[in-house]
Design a protein around this motif. Sequence first.
Motif, mmCIF file in Angstrom:
data_model
loop_
_atom_site.group_PDB
_atom_site.id
_atom_site.type_symbol
_atom_site.label_atom_id
_atom_site.label_comp_id
_atom_site.label_asym_id
_atom_site.label_seq_id
_atom_site.Cartn_x
_atom_site.Cartn_y
_atom_site.Cartn_z
ATOM 1 N N ALA A 160 -17.350 -29.594 14.572
ATOM 2 C CA ALA A 160 -17.565 -30.858 15.039
ATOM 3 C C ALA A 160 -17.582 -31.886 13.621
ATOM 4 C CB ALA A 160 -18.778 -31.089 15.783
ATOM 5 N N GLY A 162 -16.310 -33.260 9.789
ATOM 6 C CA GLY A 162 -14.862 -33.816 9.359
ATOM 7 C C GLY A 162 -13.775 -32.574 9.195
ATOM 8 N N VAL A 163 -14.044 -31.719 8.418
ATOM 9 C CA VAL A 163 -13.015 -30.827 7.954
ATOM 10 C C VAL A 163 -12.732 -30.206 9.291
ATOM 11 C CG1 VAL A 163 -12.318 -28.732 6.567
ATOM 12 C CG2 VAL A 163 -13.600 -30.571 5.508
ATOM 13 N N THR A 182 -19.791 -24.227 16.568
ATOM 14 C CA THR A 182 -20.428 -25.294 16.438
ATOM 15 C C THR A 182 -22.052 -25.307 16.595
ATOM 16 O OG1 THR A 182 -20.715 -27.795 17.047
ATOM 17 C CG2 THR A 182 -19.857 -26.417 18.730
ATOM 18 N N GLY A 183 -22.889 -25.967 15.990
ATOM 19 C CA GLY A 183 -24.359 -25.877 16.403
ATOM 20 C C GLY A 183 -24.337 -26.858 17.538
ATOM 21 N N ARG A 184 -23.434 -27.671 17.986
ATOM 22 C CA ARG A 184 -23.651 -28.924 18.965
ATOM 23 C C ARG A 184 -22.675 -28.390 20.128
ATOM 24 N NH1 ARG A 184 -22.226 -33.971 15.010
ATOM 25 N NH2 ARG A 184 -21.232 -32.469 13.637
ATOM 26 N N ARG A 202 -22.817 -21.500 16.768
ATOM 27 C CA ARG A 202 -22.562 -21.245 15.306
ATOM 28 C C ARG A 202 -23.906 -20.007 15.084
ATOM 29 N NH1 ARG A 202 -24.545 -26.655 12.523
ATOM 30 N NH2 ARG A 202 -26.644 -26.296 12.244
ATOM 31 N N CYS A 245 -13.896 -23.503 2.092
ATOM 32 C CA CYS A 245 -13.574 -24.739 1.399
ATOM 33 C C CYS A 245 -14.809 -25.598 1.462
ATOM 34 C CB CYS A 245 -12.556 -25.817 2.060
ATOM 35 S SG CYS A 245 -13.155 -26.388 3.708
ATOM 36 N N LEU A 247 -19.596 -25.664 2.075
ATOM 37 C CA LEU A 247 -20.950 -25.137 1.860
ATOM 38 C C LEU A 247 -22.056 -25.720 2.405
ATOM 39 C CD1 LEU A 247 -21.683 -27.705 0.120
ATOM 40 C CD2 LEU A 247 -21.297 -26.407 -1.948
ATOM 41 N N ILE A 270 -10.310 -22.884 -1.412
ATOM 42 C CA ILE A 270 -9.517 -24.166 -1.476
ATOM 43 C C ILE A 270 -10.164 -25.173 -2.173
ATOM 44 C CG2 ILE A 270 -8.714 -26.020 0.246
ATOM 45 C CD1 ILE A 270 -7.130 -23.079 0.438
ATOM 46 N N SER A 272 -9.566 -29.195 -3.244
ATOM 47 C CA SER A 272 -8.903 -30.572 -2.997
ATOM 48 C C SER A 272 -9.117 -31.458 -4.290
ATOM 49 C CB SER A 272 -9.542 -31.435 -1.696
ATOM 50 O OG SER A 272 -10.841 -31.727 -1.957
HETATM 51 P P1 NDP Z 1 -19.274 -32.726 7.713
HETATM 52 O O1 NDP Z 1 -20.714 -32.995 7.687
HETATM 53 O O2 NDP Z 1 -18.462 -33.626 8.391
HETATM 54 O O3 NDP Z 1 -19.106 -31.212 8.444
HETATM 55 C C1 NDP Z 1 -19.889 -30.113 8.273
HETATM 56 C C2 NDP Z 1 -20.031 -29.560 9.366
HETATM 57 O O4 NDP Z 1 -20.898 -28.219 9.149
HETATM 58 C C3 NDP Z 1 -21.258 -30.134 10.275
HETATM 59 O O5 NDP Z 1 -20.773 -31.208 11.039
HETATM 60 C C4 NDP Z 1 -21.788 -29.017 11.029
HETATM 61 O O6 NDP Z 1 -20.934 -28.546 12.232
HETATM 62 C C5 NDP Z 1 -21.754 -27.787 10.215
HETATM 63 N N1 NDP Z 1 -23.018 -27.705 9.487
HETATM 64 C C6 NDP Z 1 -23.772 -28.330 8.910
HETATM 65 N N2 NDP Z 1 -24.976 -27.900 8.581
HETATM 66 C C7 NDP Z 1 -24.694 -26.402 8.900
HETATM 67 C C8 NDP Z 1 -25.710 -25.259 8.659
HETATM 68 N N3 NDP Z 1 -26.740 -25.589 8.095
HETATM 69 N N4 NDP Z 1 -25.039 -24.038 9.211
HETATM 70 C C9 NDP Z 1 -24.182 -23.958 9.870
HETATM 71 N N5 NDP Z 1 -23.133 -24.964 9.864
HETATM 72 C C10 NDP Z 1 -23.629 -26.260 9.392
HETATM 73 O O7 NDP Z 1 -18.750 -32.384 6.506
HETATM 74 P P2 NDP Z 1 -17.208 -32.322 5.751
HETATM 75 O O8 NDP Z 1 -16.440 -31.992 6.841
HETATM 76 O O9 NDP Z 1 -16.950 -33.682 5.067
HETATM 77 O O10 NDP Z 1 -17.570 -31.183 4.778
HETATM 78 C C11 NDP Z 1 -17.628 -29.770 5.057
HETATM 79 C C12 NDP Z 1 -17.959 -29.001 3.988
HETATM 80 O O11 NDP Z 1 -16.773 -28.660 3.285
HETATM 81 C C13 NDP Z 1 -18.821 -29.491 2.902
HETATM 82 O O12 NDP Z 1 -19.595 -28.783 2.270
HETATM 83 C C14 NDP Z 1 -17.981 -30.147 1.889
HETATM 84 O O13 NDP Z 1 -18.471 -30.198 0.638
HETATM 85 C C15 NDP Z 1 -16.986 -29.074 2.015
HETATM 86 N N6 NDP Z 1 -15.496 -29.677 1.401
HETATM 87 C C16 NDP Z 1 -15.131 -29.119 0.276
HETATM 88 C C17 NDP Z 1 -13.708 -29.560 -0.103
HETATM 89 C C18 NDP Z 1 -12.822 -28.645 -1.278
HETATM 90 O O14 NDP Z 1 -12.089 -29.597 -1.886
HETATM 91 N N7 NDP Z 1 -13.314 -27.688 -1.404
HETATM 92 C C19 NDP Z 1 -13.104 -30.929 0.432
HETATM 93 C C20 NDP Z 1 -13.756 -31.531 1.622
HETATM 94 C C21 NDP Z 1 -14.956 -30.818 1.975
HETATM 95 P P3 NDP Z 1 -21.325 -28.274 13.530
HETATM 96 O O15 NDP Z 1 -22.314 -29.266 14.058
HETATM 97 O O16 NDP Z 1 -20.097 -28.213 14.485
HETATM 98 O O17 NDP Z 1 -21.927 -26.984 13.419
#
Ligand code: NDP
Length: 331
Positions: A160, A162-163, A182-184, A202, A245, A247, A270, A272
């Motif tokens: 849920a 961005g990526v 997802t956690g949601r 998740r 990609c 963390l 990956i 970016s």
């Molecule tokens: P978002 O916060 O939009 O998405 C991250 C999602 O990860 C959350 O919505 C949630 O999804 C899930 N999440 C959050 N905390 C936890 C947890 N403790 N355990 C399990 N799942 C969790 O961030 P982005 O999409 O912008 O970025 C995602 C990750 O990718 C980040 O770590 C970011 O740094 C990394 N990134 C790396 C890039 C690169 O070049 N390598 C470029 C862009 C991003 P849900 O609620 O669905 O579970």
Amino acid sequence: MADKFDAILITKTDDGPRGALTRLDQSDLPEGDVLVAVSHSTVNYKDGLAITGRAPIARKLPMVGGIDLVGKVAASANDAFKPGDDVLVNGYGLSEQHWGGYAGYARLKPEWLVRKPQAFTPAQCMAIGTAGYTAMLCVLALESRGITPDRGTVLVTGAAGGVGSVAISLLAAKGYRVAASTGRLAETDYLTGLGAAEVIDRAEFSGPAKPLGKERFAAAIDSVGSTTLVNVISQISYGGAVAACGLAQGMDMPGFVAPFILRGVDLLGIDSVMAPMPKRLAAWARLASDIDPARLNSMTKTISLADVLEVAPEILAGQVRGRLVVDLARG
Ligand code: NDP
């Protein structure tokens, strides 16, 4: 003065680096051959880290935040760009080493600029942003390892976010069967609307992993890291691949070599931020042809520059759904 503009500046405070809204003047901007009037930016996880000071993203202070921007060239000392050109930047150290997109203007190096794809409005470019362009890099990486839709289900973690949201819609558009972790679970309708065929809690992936699990997925796109990534790798079928990609759960990777040496699983890293220009152009070209504008719209909310300060902690808490566009013209 006409050339004064709003910006989010990250400065040193007693509590560490913090972003705050301020007014800047064009004369405050650092050196750079191309001056861009920024129309939109976005909020990625890394922006949340930078604005809240949760991680030392800004390597020098003061620093204008925002790792992405799109806008019009206002002045150029470089022949490749002229005033009026529509351009975007993803990464290249914006908000780390160079002032970024949370400002009415940015001075940039020409070699960082990508011409705005005609298929997208400026706002759509930022609805995609680094998160979406990274999702595309992940899909391209899986394709390069021969992961085709007929191989089986592709898992997307952090679904849920961005990526995750962009990854689901890109994979579904290409005919992959997508499982969304997802956690949601309350966002199940949202995720199936993006094209997920299956939604998984998740929690199934967040605990300690076994060296090898049941072969459930042909491939995965993981933005979560830590034990989630290890669990995912352990459940990839023979000859499959994982594009890693992110963390969001953690930077650690407490895992096993078994999936690599017994199932030939590929772990694809990956990045970016410093991806070379040809790779960026390929990713943006594929985004232009593959992304469904209606799905992009359904995952996007538009906010103001001031709102960025509120949503920065929320994105780190995993509370932001999909993508945020920052409209610099919005008061
Ligand atoms: P978002 O916060 O939009 O998405 C991250 C999602 O990860 C959350 O919505 C949630 O999804 C899930 N999440 C959050 N905390 C936890 C947890 N403790 N355990 C399990 N799942 C969790 O961030 P982005 O999409 O912008 O970025 C995602 C990750 O990718 C980040 O770590 C970011 O740094 C990394 N990134 C790396 C890039 C690169 O070049 N390598 C470029 C862009 C991003 P849900 O609620 O669905 O579970």
